[in-house]
Design a protein around this motif. Structure first.
Motif, PDB file in Angstrom:
ATOM      1  N   VAL A  21      26.015  28.753  14.634  1.00  0.00           N
ATOM      2  CA  VAL A  21      25.220  27.552  14.335  1.00  0.00           C
ATOM      3  C   VAL A  21      24.440  27.772  13.050  1.00  0.00           C
ATOM      4  CG1 VAL A  21      23.421  25.994  15.147  1.00  0.00           C
ATOM      5  CG2 VAL A  21      25.024  26.994  16.789  1.00  0.00           C
ATOM      6  N   ALA A  22      24.668  26.910  12.079  1.00  0.00           N
ATOM      7  CA  ALA A  22      23.923  26.962  10.820  1.00  0.00           C
ATOM      8  C   ALA A  22      22.563  26.313  11.014  1.00  0.00           C
ATOM      9  CB  ALA A  22      24.694  26.238   9.724  1.00  0.00           C
ATOM     10  N   THR A  23      21.518  26.964  10.510  1.00  0.00           N
ATOM     11  CA  THR A  23      20.164  26.413  10.563  1.00  0.00           C
ATOM     12  C   THR A  23      19.524  26.523   9.183  1.00  0.00           C
ATOM     13  OG1 THR A  23      18.916  28.435  11.035  1.00  0.00           O
ATOM     14  CG2 THR A  23      19.980  27.342  12.911  1.00  0.00           C
ATOM     15  N   ALA A  24      18.390  25.838   9.018  1.00  0.00           N
ATOM     16  CA  ALA A  24      17.641  25.903   7.761  1.00  0.00           C
ATOM     17  C   ALA A  24      16.556  26.972   7.819  1.00  0.00           C
ATOM     18  CB  ALA A  24      17.029  24.541   7.444  1.00  0.00           C
ATOM     19  N   GLY A  25      16.476  27.714   8.925  1.00  0.00           N
ATOM     20  CA  GLY A  25      15.481  28.767   9.038  1.00  0.00           C
ATOM     21  C   GLY A  25      14.075  28.266   9.277  1.00  0.00           C
ATOM     22  N   ILE A  26      13.943  27.027   9.763  1.00  0.00           N
ATOM     23  CA  ILE A  26      12.625  26.458  10.060  1.00  0.00           C
ATOM     24  C   ILE A  26      12.254  26.861  11.485  1.00  0.00           C
ATOM     25  CG2 ILE A  26      11.326  24.308  10.307  1.00  0.00           C
ATOM     26  CD1 ILE A  26      13.271  23.067   8.262  1.00  0.00           C
ATOM     27  N   PRO A  27      11.114  27.539  11.675  1.00  0.00           N
ATOM     28  CA  PRO A  27      10.804  28.088  13.003  1.00  0.00           C
ATOM     29  C   PRO A  27      10.848  27.069  14.132  1.00  0.00           C
ATOM     30  CG  PRO A  27       9.344  29.048  11.374  1.00  0.00           C
ATOM     31  CD  PRO A  27      10.128  27.983  10.665  1.00  0.00           C
ATOM     32  N   TYR A  28      10.281  25.883  13.939  1.00  0.00           N
ATOM     33  CA  TYR A  28      10.285  24.945  15.062  1.00  0.00           C
ATOM     34  C   TYR A  28      11.681  24.395  15.333  1.00  0.00           C
ATOM     35  CZ  TYR A  28       9.641  21.219  11.490  1.00  0.00           C
ATOM     36  OH  TYR A  28       9.755  20.367  10.414  1.00  0.00           O
ATOM     37  N   GLN A  29      12.553  24.358  14.327  1.00  0.00           N
ATOM     38  CA  GLN A  29      13.926  23.947  14.600  1.00  0.00           C
ATOM     39  C   GLN A  29      14.701  25.057  15.316  1.00  0.00           C
ATOM     40  OE1 GLN A  29      15.770  22.388  11.050  1.00  0.00           O
ATOM     41  NE2 GLN A  29      14.505  20.534  11.078  1.00  0.00           N
TER      42      GLN A  29
END
Length: 358
Positions: free
Chosen positions: A139-147
């Motif tokens: 899963v690709a994420t933007a590295g935003i903690p709450y996401q």
């Protein structure tokens, strides 16, 4: 010519704005400056504001509104706190995080987008149609903690072990990570922007919205102001701004092309046909809906209401539930402030005692 063609629609839209006509004189009073720091570059999420600006609605309310893109997406609340804007557009979790870090004097005064736009997204090649399918996937994420906490909550609700999923921080290159098959799915793209774009490109994306797969619902985009700016004069400007922005969204609902034309005028690089599709997809979440009775606030928090909620409404019970979730995920660490993070006091038709919690 396009602006002239909108006059008939604008006249009807302004009827619900609640503003009184000012007496005419030889000279019009000077417009009051009002700076809005956007959350990002102009896009479909801002269509109602740009439609109101282009149609001259803010001028009719006595405001010289400047819609200012931020120098960096992380800057809006910081610039607001420094007094560089009258209002900043931001995200509900970002406001709660800023307050947790000591900025307790900022408060959400209205919702621009009522529901989460953030989504879990996958292309057919990724083999993900439900959260249960994430087991063994990337899963690709933007590295935003709450996401990242969203993903943890989604996996828990689906009965998938967190260590069964590999996360890849790709910044904001979420779509490219899926197209290149570097990731099987992504979390962080907006269903009304990237999702619509992928649909128009016939990529057949699977789009799972946060509030439907375990994450507490929240207002994706909000208007934030400083409490010290809400004296009599500041409150007057804010009320007129929100009331006129509501009128801009009613205009947008009747004539989506008004938002398309205004945004393309502001940014020539925008693609009109894609923008129109994105605006039409977003229209339903620009306006509040009355929650089911069992989900409504207790009378001590928000009085029972009948009829439509005012544009920009923020449901206090939903805010409280989302804040509790953030605390449970250790995203917020300081004790709750006595000053509420949200108020409906300045919305059209609202005031003290009318569903306000701060």
């Amino acid at each position: 010519m396009k602006r002239l063609l909108l006059l008939a629609v604008v006249a009807g839209v302004l009827a619900g704005c609640g503003e009184k006509s000012e007496p005419t004189g030889n000279e019009a009073p000077p417009l009051e400056p009002f700076t809005v720091m956007l959350d990002y570059v102009p896009n479909a999420d801002h269509a109602g504001l740009y439609a109101a600006l282009e149609a001259g609605l803010y001028e009719q309310a006595g405001l010289d509104v400047k819609l200012q893109p931020p120098p960096d997406p992380a800057a809006p609340l910081r610039l607001l706190a420094a007094g560089r804007a009258d209002v900043a557009i931001s995200y509900q979790p970002e406001l709660l995080l800023a307050r947790d870090q000591g900025e307790e004097n900022i408060v959400s005064v209205g919702a621009l987008v009522q529901k989460p736009l953030t989504s879990l997204m996958a292309l057919p090649s990724g083999g993900v149609r439900t959260p249960k399918d994430l087991s063994g996937k990337r899963v690709a994420t933007a590295g935003i903690p709450y996401q990242d906490a969203y993903l943890k909550t989604i996996l828990k609700a689906a009965g998938v072990e967190a260590n069964a999923v590999q996360t890849i921080n790709v910044g904001f290159n979420l779509t490219q990570a899926m197209l290149s098959k570097r990731a099987d799915a992504s979390l962080g793209s907006f269903w009304n922007v990237e999702g619509v774009d992928l649909q128009r490109r016939d990529q057949k994306p699977v789009i799972l919205r946060m509030e439907e797969i375990g994450v507490p619902t929240y207002n994706e985009l909000i208007f934030v102001a400083r409490r010290q700016d809400l004296d009599a004069a500041g409150a007057s400007r804010l009320r007129r701004f929100l009331s006129t922005t509501a009128a801009g969204h009613r205009l947008l609902r009747k004539t989506p092309q008004a938002g398309v034309d205004a945004l393309v005028k502001a940014d020539k690089g925008l693609e009109p046909e894609l923008l129109e599709a994105q605006i039409k997809a977003t229209l339903p979440v620009f306006f509040p809906t009355v929650p089911a009775r069992e989900d409504r606030a207790a009378p001590s928090l928000a009085p029972q209401r009948t009829g439509d909620l005012p544009w920009g409404w923020q449901e206090p019970v939903e805010w409280a539930a989302y804040e509790r979730w953030m605390r449970a995920e250790n995203l917020l660490t300081r004790p709750p402030s006595e000053a509420s993070p949200v108020t409906n006091e300045f919305l059209p038709g609202e005031g003290l005692g009318q569903g306000s919690r701060g």
